[in-house]
Design a protein around this motif. Structure first.
Motif, PDB file in Angstrom:
ATOM      1  N   ASP A  74       0.839  -1.203   0.000  1.00 21.62           N
ATOM      2  CA  ASP A  74       0.000   0.000   0.000  1.00 21.62           C
ATOM      3  C   ASP A  74       0.876   1.256   0.000  1.00 21.62           C
ATOM      4  OD1 ASP A  74      -2.452  -1.298   0.003  1.00 21.62           O
ATOM      5  OD2 ASP A  74      -2.448  -1.530   2.182  1.00 21.62           O
ATOM      6  N   GLY A  75       0.594   2.169  -0.903  1.00 20.45           N
ATOM      7  CA  GLY A  75       1.318   3.432  -0.951  1.00 20.45           C
ATOM      8  C   GLY A  75       2.627   3.392  -1.709  1.00 20.45           C
ATOM      9  N   ILE A  76       2.936   2.288  -2.378  1.00 27.29           N
ATOM     10  CA  ILE A  76       4.208   2.203  -3.099  1.00 27.29           C
ATOM     11  C   ILE A  76       4.169   3.105  -4.335  1.00 27.29           C
ATOM     12  CG2 ILE A  76       3.610   0.277  -4.637  1.00 27.29           C
ATOM     13  CD1 ILE A  76       6.457  -0.839  -3.971  1.00 27.29           C
ATOM     14  N   GLN A  77       5.323   3.666  -4.676  1.00 27.32           N
ATOM     15  CA  GLN A  77       5.457   4.525  -5.850  1.00 27.32           C
ATOM     16  C   GLN A  77       6.543   3.959  -6.755  1.00 27.32           C
ATOM     17  OE1 GLN A  77       6.273   8.499  -4.454  1.00 27.32           O
ATOM     18  NE2 GLN A  77       4.127   8.923  -3.985  1.00 27.32           N
ATOM     19  N   ASN A 136       5.541   8.803 -13.575  1.00 28.86           N
ATOM     20  CA  ASN A 136       5.110   7.870 -12.532  1.00 28.86           C
ATOM     21  C   ASN A 136       4.228   6.779 -13.121  1.00 28.86           C
ATOM     22  OD1 ASN A 136       6.329   9.163 -10.255  1.00 28.86           O
ATOM     23  ND2 ASN A 136       4.736  10.724 -10.347  1.00 28.86           N
ATOM     24  N   PHE A 137       4.551   5.534 -12.788  1.00 26.14           N
ATOM     25  CA  PHE A 137       3.685   4.424 -13.169  1.00 26.14           C
ATOM     26  C   PHE A 137       2.498   4.366 -12.215  1.00 26.14           C
ATOM     27  CE2 PHE A 137       7.675   2.748 -15.042  1.00 26.14           C
ATOM     28  CZ  PHE A 137       7.208   2.462 -16.320  1.00 26.14           C
ATOM     29  N   THR A 138       1.363   3.933 -12.715  1.00 28.42           N
ATOM     30  CA  THR A 138       0.188   3.743 -11.877  1.00 28.42           C
ATOM     31  C   THR A 138       0.290   2.409 -11.150  1.00 28.42           C
ATOM     32  OG1 THR A 138      -1.190   5.031 -13.388  1.00 28.42           O
ATOM     33  CG2 THR A 138      -2.318   3.577 -11.845  1.00 28.42           C
ATOM     34  N   THR A 139       0.212   2.445  -9.822  1.00 32.18           N
ATOM     35  CA  THR A 139       0.331   1.217  -9.027  1.00 32.18           C
ATOM     36  C   THR A 139      -0.927   0.942  -8.214  1.00 32.18           C
ATOM     37  OG1 THR A 139       1.375   2.468  -7.227  1.00 32.18           O
ATOM     38  CG2 THR A 139       2.843   1.445  -8.840  1.00 32.18           C
ATOM     39  N   THR A 140      -1.997   1.645  -8.502  1.00 32.74           N
ATOM     40  CA  THR A 140      -3.247   1.466  -7.758  1.00 32.74           C
ATOM     41  C   THR A 140      -3.744   0.028  -7.877  1.00 32.74           C
ATOM     42  OG1 THR A 140      -3.844   3.764  -8.225  1.00 32.74           O
ATOM     43  CG2 THR A 140      -5.587   2.304  -7.450  1.00 32.74           C
ATOM     44  N   GLY A 141      -4.037  -0.578  -6.739  1.00 30.39           N
ATOM     45  CA  GLY A 141      -4.560  -1.945  -6.725  1.00 30.39           C
ATOM     46  C   GLY A 141      -3.503  -3.021  -6.805  1.00 30.39           C
TER      47      GLY A 141
END
Length: 359
Positions: A141-144, A163-168
């Motif tokens: 959770d919260g990784i970038q 920035n890559f999207t890492t949601t989910g």
């Protein structure tokens, strides 16, 4: 009764090879089940003199139930699903229930799950136009995940960050970071890229990165394999050494009416490829490839399943000097070849119409 595994524990497959139950009274009934597959073990064990029961070889118990993302195509992003297991133990003194999460790994990792932000062996990768690359990491959770690209524009060096999207995303994940995809993602001409850096940073501030350097040198031969790394995620390795083609002919010869005839003819495209000189991290990754459940050859736009039939990895290493090894492989499908015919006159100024024009 006490177990040596904590409730809600998370671990990689080979980091816990046995389950120990202490203070067992008389006998213990053990039931292990998986969320998606149901019961996979139900046994009754009797303790030794120290009232202890040890269940060995847990990795072999869990291993058949892992699934992997199909790599017959090149995925943009993928993950290796974890197993959710419930361990129920009951003896005459009471019951014990443990919920554990098991992540795939073919190696012992050590430490807590999530301590290793990046899940491949490289710090620096030499890549080139046309190659495929993947960035593997453990998502929390919260990784970038940031992409930094150094490139040339009008003769001047520039640097941009995306920035890559890492949601989910949770657990072991990998992103496709080939030069072509990086070019499209960052909006930069691929030929102008000097290098790019992919950095993964957790919410707690732990950070790690891999640098991909564009290699502009011309090689006579490049052999690229796609496989599952030791965490079950797609990874590639390119061997730059000599490739020797060694076709193998299999057939049966029968005699019919005083004449010999060849039947069941099978021609196998067997090749031996040399790695070229490589650093220890690439050698270790090559060793990972040998244990992959699926290995693919990326050649001329094709994704061909292959099997490794022989290796010559013997070498002497005193320090961190570069080494060179060889392996032999052949296609896993038959037939593996394809018919290709190139028109030598196509695209030239003077084609066949030149003769007709001057008749």
């Amino acid at each position: 009764m006490v177990a040596d595994i904590l409730d809600n524990a998370q671990f990689f497959l080979y980091d816990i090879e046995e389950l120990t139950l202490n203070n067992v009274i008389e006998r213990v009934e053990v039931d292990i089940s998986l969320n998606k597959f149901g019961e996979i073990l139900k046994e009754t064990y009797y303790p030794d003199e120290s009232k202890r029961v040890v269940i060995y070889d847990l990795p072999a118990l869990f291993l058949p139930y892992f699934s992997f993302t199909d790599i017959s195509g090149i995925p943009e992003s993928t993950f290796c699903s974890a197993l959710k297991a419930t361990i129920h133990a009951k003896d005459s003194s009471g019951e014990l229930n443990l919920n554990v999460t098991v992540y795939y790994s073919r190696k012992m990792v050590g430490g807590a799950v999530g301590d290793n932000v990046i899940l491949n062996r490289y710090k620096t990768v030499a890549t080139a136009s046309g190659r495929e690359e993947f960035f593997s990491f453990y998502a929390t959770d919260g990784i970038q995940v940031r992409l930094g690209v150094a490139y040339l524009q009008n003769g001047m060096a520039k640097y941009t960050v995306k920035n890559f999207t890492t949601t989910g995303m949770l657990g072991p994940v990998c992103l496709r970071v080939s030069p072509k995809r990086v070019s499209l993602f960052a909006g930069i001409v691929e030929e102008s890229i000097l290098y790019y850096i992919v950095t993964s940073t957790t919410a707690a501030g732990a950070s790690d990165q891999v640098k991909y350097v564009m290699d502009r040198r011309n090689y006579r031969r490049q052999t690229t394999f796609l496989y599952y790394n030791c965490f079950g995620l797609p990874e590639t390795i390119t061997m730059l050494g000599l490739q020797t083609e060694e076709p193998e002919l299999e057939s049966e010869t029968v005699r019919l009416l005083q004449r010999e005839k060849q039947i069941n003819v099978k021609l196998t495209d067997s090749r031996t490829v040399n790695s070229g000189y490589m650093q220890p991290d690439k050698y270790d990754s090559l060793m990972d490839m040998l244990e992959s459940p699926d290995i693919r050859l990326l050649e001329d736009g094709r994704n061909i399943p292959v099997v490794i039939t022989d290796i010559d990895f013997s070498h002497q290493r005193i320090g961190n000097e570069r080494i060179s090894v060889s392996l032999t492989f052949r296609p896993a499908i038959r037939p593996s070849g394809r018919f290709v015919r190139t028109n030598p006159l196509k695209g030239r100024i003077f084609d066949q119409t030149f003769d007709y024009t001057f008749d």
